[in-house]
Design a protein around this motif. Sequence first.
Motif, PDB file in Angstrom:
ATOM      1  N   PHE A   3       0.824  -1.190   0.000  1.00  0.00           N
ATOM      2  CA  PHE A   3       0.000   0.000   0.000  1.00  0.00           C
ATOM      3  C   PHE A   3       0.866   1.250   0.000  1.00  0.00           C
ATOM      4  O   PHE A   3       2.016   1.229   0.434  1.00  0.00           O
ATOM      5  CB  PHE A   3      -0.902  -0.005   1.234  1.00  0.00           C
ATOM      6  CG  PHE A   3      -1.890  -1.135   1.244  1.00  0.00           C
ATOM      7  CD1 PHE A   3      -3.062  -1.032   0.537  1.00  0.00           C
ATOM      8  CD2 PHE A   3      -1.635  -2.304   1.931  1.00  0.00           C
ATOM      9  CE1 PHE A   3      -3.979  -2.065   0.526  1.00  0.00           C
ATOM     10  CE2 PHE A   3      -2.547  -3.335   1.925  1.00  0.00           C
ATOM     11  CZ  PHE A   3      -3.717  -3.221   1.222  1.00  0.00           C
ATOM     12  N   ASP A   4       0.286   2.350  -0.483  1.00  0.00           N
ATOM     13  CA  ASP A   4       1.005   3.618  -0.450  1.00  0.00           C
ATOM     14  C   ASP A   4       1.255   4.017   1.003  1.00  0.00           C
ATOM     15  O   ASP A   4       0.398   3.844   1.870  1.00  0.00           O
ATOM     16  CB  ASP A   4       0.164   4.717  -1.107  1.00  0.00           C
ATOM     17  CG  ASP A   4       0.168   4.565  -2.616  1.00  0.00           C
ATOM     18  OD1 ASP A   4       1.023   3.828  -3.124  1.00  0.00           O
ATOM     19  OD2 ASP A   4      -0.690   5.191  -3.261  1.00  0.00           O
ATOM     20  N   THR A 267      -5.698   3.319  -4.306  1.00  0.00           N
ATOM     21  CA  THR A 267      -4.734   2.312  -3.836  1.00  0.00           C
ATOM     22  C   THR A 267      -5.022   1.817  -2.427  1.00  0.00           C
ATOM     23  O   THR A 267      -4.922   0.621  -2.145  1.00  0.00           O
ATOM     24  CB  THR A 267      -3.298   2.864  -3.925  1.00  0.00           C
ATOM     25  OG1 THR A 267      -2.959   3.051  -5.301  1.00  0.00           O
ATOM     26  CG2 THR A 267      -2.305   1.904  -3.295  1.00  0.00           C
ATOM     27  N   CYS A 275      -2.229  -1.809  -6.801  1.00  0.00           N
ATOM     28  CA  CYS A 275      -2.200  -0.371  -6.555  1.00  0.00           C
ATOM     29  C   CYS A 275      -2.489   0.339  -7.874  1.00  0.00           C
ATOM     30  O   CYS A 275      -2.564  -0.291  -8.928  1.00  0.00           O
ATOM     31  CB  CYS A 275      -0.856   0.079  -5.999  1.00  0.00           C
ATOM     32  SG  CYS A 275       0.540  -0.218  -7.093  1.00  0.00           S
TER      33      CYS A 275
END
Length: 404
Positions: A3-4, A267, A275
């Motif tokens: 994940f971001d 995302t 994402c």
Amino acid sequence: MGFDAPPPMPVKEDSSISDSHSGRALHERKNTVNLIPQAVRDQLCKLVNNYSEFSDCAGTTAAFIIQTLNGCEVVALGTGNYNTNAITSPTGRILYDSHAVVTARRSLLRFLYRHLLMFFSKNKSLNEKSVFQQNSSSNLLSLKNDVSLHLYVNLLLKGIAQIPHMLLRRLRSLSISVYQAANEISLHISVEGKVFSMSAHSHPPSKLVSMPTTDKIMQWQVLGYQGALLSHFIETVYVQSILKGDSDCSEIRGMEICVCERVEGLTFELPLFYCMVRPEISLVTSVASISSGSNQLTIGVNWSEGDSSVEVVDGPEGKTTEDSPFKSGPALASRLYKAAMRHRFRLVAKEAERQDLLAPNTYREAKKMAKNYQEARSVLRAYLLQKGFGPWLDKVSVSDHFPR
């Protein structure tokens, strides 16, 4: 891919380090922009020299390019600008969408299957030549660290990438949220080669419809170009840049809106390995001229690295032409059809000793078993609907229930 992370707090950088890094990145970017069109042009020349029928449709070319430390190589290529007029095939042996990018992407799938077979091969030299490596943090394979994927398109993509220039100029300085409900940036559908906004068009249920190329690229930049079946073996595969030939285009803003801006912020809602990857989008010198009849051409050509010859497909029929250099058999079914992909999937499953993947009785069942992919797909479609871009239209008339 995870994940971001939250954006870092701003700090004062050493200007010499920052300048050095940005300078190197700019040099690498310029190098890529120059190398990729040349690689596509070289591959086109080889095909045109060997197959005269290719020259007529070269203007619609789309190609996927692998870049490594050794340079750029075209690994999948397609031409075409048509949907089939055929009805559902219960055997999965009809090509429903023969637009160049879709054809090139299905050719890319063939390339990926070929390299999976190389990876699982008992032959060490073949194994080493594969673009895949085992990812130590998962039970999936990933592209090798020095391998990146890029997309070249010669013809302006159908969909909102074709937003009129006057409208683009008015919207250039605005946030997408200001006009996200407008018909121009909603999802679109393609009916008999013509593209309509989903919110502004109702189609007869008897017509075979599909999503246009720009919407499909947007989806692939979230779900990956590998699709559901390959997700059983490999992590998501994204393109790092999209290069558009400039013959019929002087503006990339429509592509940026379509491919990137409609799904920014997605995302955090996606499962592991998924994402939204924002590609670099650039205008480059076209590799082939676009003839006045390019949009009316009904044939398309496909080729993948390792192929001994090209295949010519009749778009309206969804089958190989009688005089195609490559023919799979008397039924003239294309090597890109779904049943062929299902066959390759089973070959890889056997080589990988994945007995669980040999159990599904139909193409659809095998796709449904890719749980993370199906979750990401559902999240994407719910997000687009929630944001006002409209529903994603499944080709309900196209059967995925054909047996193995």
